[in-house]
Motif scaffolding. Structure first.
Motif, PDB file in Angstrom:
ATOM      1  N   PRO A  25       0.815  -1.216   0.000  1.00  0.00           N
ATOM      2  CA  PRO A  25       0.000   0.000   0.000  1.00  0.00           C
ATOM      3  C   PRO A  25       0.846   1.263   0.000  1.00  0.00           C
ATOM      4  O   PRO A  25       2.048   1.222   0.256  1.00  0.00           O
ATOM      5  CB  PRO A  25      -0.791  -0.122   1.304  1.00  0.00           C
ATOM      6  N   LYS A  26       0.214   2.342  -0.304  1.00  0.00           N
ATOM      7  CA  LYS A  26       0.847   3.659  -0.218  1.00  0.00           C
ATOM      8  C   LYS A  26       1.287   3.871   1.224  1.00  0.00           C
ATOM      9  O   LYS A  26       0.617   3.431   2.173  1.00  0.00           O
ATOM     10  CB  LYS A  26      -0.172   4.719  -0.640  1.00  0.00           C
ATOM     11  N   SER A  27       2.420   4.547   1.387  1.00  0.00           N
ATOM     12  CA  SER A  27       2.947   4.820   2.711  1.00  0.00           C
ATOM     13  C   SER A  27       1.892   5.508   3.586  1.00  0.00           C
ATOM     14  O   SER A  27       1.262   6.483   3.169  1.00  0.00           O
ATOM     15  CB  SER A  27       4.187   5.715   2.585  1.00  0.00           C
ATOM     16  N   GLY A  28       1.691   4.964   4.790  1.00  0.00           N
ATOM     17  CA  GLY A  28       0.720   5.540   5.714  1.00  0.00           C
ATOM     18  C   GLY A  28      -0.666   4.931   5.633  1.00  0.00           C
ATOM     19  O   GLY A  28      -1.509   5.184   6.491  1.00  0.00           O
ATOM     20  N   HIS A  29      -0.907   4.136   4.597  1.00  0.00           N
ATOM     21  CA  HIS A  29      -2.223   3.501   4.439  1.00  0.00           C
ATOM     22  C   HIS A  29      -2.241   2.141   5.128  1.00  0.00           C
ATOM     23  O   HIS A  29      -1.240   1.422   5.152  1.00  0.00           O
ATOM     24  CB  HIS A  29      -2.556   3.320   2.958  1.00  0.00           C
ATOM     25  N   ASP A  30      -3.412   1.781   5.671  1.00  0.00           N
ATOM     26  CA  ASP A  30      -3.522   0.544   6.432  1.00  0.00           C
ATOM     27  C   ASP A  30      -4.596  -0.398   5.896  1.00  0.00           C
ATOM     28  O   ASP A  30      -4.824  -1.460   6.475  1.00  0.00           O
ATOM     29  CB  ASP A  30      -3.812   0.860   7.909  1.00  0.00           C
ATOM     30  N   THR A  31      -5.265  -0.004   4.825  1.00  0.00           N
ATOM     31  CA  THR A  31      -6.378  -0.792   4.300  1.00  0.00           C
ATOM     32  C   THR A  31      -6.113  -1.102   2.833  1.00  0.00           C
ATOM     33  O   THR A  31      -5.672  -0.231   2.077  1.00  0.00           O
ATOM     34  CB  THR A  31      -7.694  -0.007   4.426  1.00  0.00           C
ATOM     35  N   VAL A  32      -6.376  -2.350   2.452  1.00  0.00           N
ATOM     36  CA  VAL A  32      -6.151  -2.765   1.073  1.00  0.00           C
ATOM     37  C   VAL A  32      -7.417  -3.401   0.513  1.00  0.00           C
ATOM     38  O   VAL A  32      -8.040  -4.245   1.160  1.00  0.00           O
ATOM     39  CB  VAL A  32      -4.987  -3.777   0.980  1.00  0.00           C
ATOM     40  N   TYR A  89      -5.906  -7.271 -12.328  1.00  0.00           N
ATOM     41  CA  TYR A  89      -6.222  -7.267 -10.906  1.00  0.00           C
ATOM     42  C   TYR A  89      -5.625  -6.003 -10.283  1.00  0.00           C
ATOM     43  O   TYR A  89      -4.417  -5.801 -10.310  1.00  0.00           O
ATOM     44  CB  TYR A  89      -5.704  -8.531 -10.226  1.00  0.00           C
ATOM     45  N   LEU A  90      -6.506  -5.199  -9.732  1.00  0.00           N
ATOM     46  CA  LEU A  90      -6.119  -3.917  -9.162  1.00  0.00           C
ATOM     47  C   LEU A  90      -6.136  -3.971  -7.648  1.00  0.00           C
ATOM     48  O   LEU A  90      -7.070  -4.511  -7.046  1.00  0.00           O
ATOM     49  CB  LEU A  90      -7.073  -2.819  -9.634  1.00  0.00           C
ATOM     50  N   CYS A  91      -5.118  -3.394  -7.062  1.00  0.00           N
ATOM     51  CA  CYS A  91      -5.062  -3.224  -5.624  1.00  0.00           C
ATOM     52  C   CYS A  91      -5.257  -1.741  -5.339  1.00  0.00           C
ATOM     53  O   CYS A  91      -4.737  -0.883  -6.063  1.00  0.00           O
ATOM     54  CB  CYS A  91      -3.712  -3.701  -5.109  1.00  0.00           C
ATOM     55  N   ALA A  92      -6.006  -1.439  -4.302  1.00  0.00           N
ATOM     56  CA  ALA A  92      -6.214  -0.049  -3.889  1.00  0.00           C
ATOM     57  C   ALA A  92      -5.996   0.044  -2.387  1.00  0.00           C
ATOM     58  O   ALA A  92      -6.451  -0.834  -1.640  1.00  0.00           O
ATOM     59  CB  ALA A  92      -7.614   0.420  -4.253  1.00  0.00           C
ATOM     60  N   SER A  93      -5.305   1.076  -1.958  1.00  0.00           N
ATOM     61  CA  SER A  93      -5.107   1.254  -0.529  1.00  0.00           C
ATOM     62  C   SER A  93      -5.776   2.546  -0.058  1.00  0.00           C
ATOM     63  O   SER A  93      -6.069   3.444  -0.852  1.00  0.00           O
ATOM     64  CB  SER A  93      -3.617   1.256  -0.179  1.00  0.00           C
ATOM     65  N   SER A  94      -6.015   2.604   1.235  1.00  0.00           N
ATOM     66  CA  SER A  94      -6.629   3.794   1.832  1.00  0.00           C
ATOM     67  C   SER A  94      -6.246   3.873   3.299  1.00  0.00           C
ATOM     68  O   SER A  94      -5.767   2.886   3.882  1.00  0.00           O
ATOM     69  CB  SER A  94      -8.154   3.766   1.681  1.00  0.00           C
ATOM     70  N   LEU A  95      -6.460   5.045   3.887  1.00  0.00           N
ATOM     71  CA  LEU A  95      -6.224   5.220   5.310  1.00  0.00           C
ATOM     72  C   LEU A  95      -7.551   4.934   6.002  1.00  0.00           C
ATOM     73  O   LEU A  95      -8.461   5.763   5.984  1.00  0.00           O
ATOM     74  CB  LEU A  95      -5.736   6.642   5.595  1.00  0.00           C
ATOM     75  N   GLY A  96      -7.679   3.752   6.573  1.00  0.00           N
ATOM     76  CA  GLY A  96      -8.956   3.349   7.129  1.00  0.00           C
ATOM     77  C   GLY A  96      -9.854   2.771   6.063  1.00  0.00           C
ATOM     78  O   GLY A  96      -9.660   3.026   4.867  1.00  0.00           O
TER      79      GLY A  96
END
Lengths: 113, 110
Positions: A25-32, A89-96
């Protein structure tokens, strides 16, 4: 910041085999979250991982499974591959898991022959 | 079940002309709506979301609950607007379990 990184970029597998795709994930993100995008279609939600647990799941069979590690990276596993699993297949990250915007990776192109 | 429909696969507009990309949805509750964009050789990214009520790069979108639509509009198209646009719906307040439309490829003619 490299953003969301996925590996490998391309993959060719034979019907019946198993595959593992990886996402940082992007730095600082905890959700995938993982999405499948068939040719000419929009992305379709597979599942979301938060705190190392599968939090939400789309309409995909149990052949699709995942994992999230303590460093928030994630894997998508697909067993008993079918020709119809060929897709991006796409991965997406987010903060929460809820409010933060999704940041997508470039995807892994899986071809099943 | 939720569904997002983007009736136009392709849309060509002259530079300086108004742009409208259509999005209709079906969902029984109160969804959150989004527009995502993918420029050439770039990754999919959020353009705007209904709850923010922002104008991004000159684009706006109004949620019409009566017509169950969330059309994307821009008064004057620019060449850099050429891209693939996806409308998406979340059944909850946030970005969970998004359902995407099939996308509209917008081409701005110089």
């Amino acid at each position: 910041d490299a953003g969301v990184t996925q590996s490998p970029t391309h993959l060719i597998k034979t019907r019946g085999q198993q595959v593992t795709l990886r996402c940082s994930p992007k730095s600082g993100h905890d959700t995938v979250s993982w999405y499948q995008q068939a040719l000419g279609q929009g992305p379709q939600f597979i599942f979301q991982y938060y705190e190392e647990e599968e939090r939400q799941r789309g309409n995909f069979p149990d052949r699709f499974s995942g994992h999230q590690f303590p460093n928030y990276s994630s894997e998508l596993n697909v067993n008993a591959l079918l020709l119809g699993d060929s897709a991006l297949y796409l991965c997406a990250s987010s903060l929460g898991p809820i409010m933060s915007p999704l940041h997508f990776g470039n995807g892994t192109r899986l071809t099943v022959t | 079940a939720q569904r997002v429909t983007q009736p136009e696969k392709l849309l060509s507009v002259f530079k300086g002309a108004p742009v409208e990309l259509k999005c209709n949805y079906s969902y029984s509750g109160s969804p959150e709506l989004f527009w995502y964009v993918q420029y050439s050789r770039q990754r999919l990214q959020l353009l705007l979301r209904h709850i923010s009520r922002e104008s991004i790069k000159g684009f706006t979108a109004d949620l019409n609950k009566g017509e169950t639509s969330f059309h994307l509009k821009k008064p004057f198209a620019q060449e850099e607007d050429s891209a693939m646009y996806y409308c998406a719906l979340s059944p909850n307040f946030g970005n969970e379990k998004l359902t995407f439309g099939t996308g509209t490829r917008l081409t701005i003619i110089p």
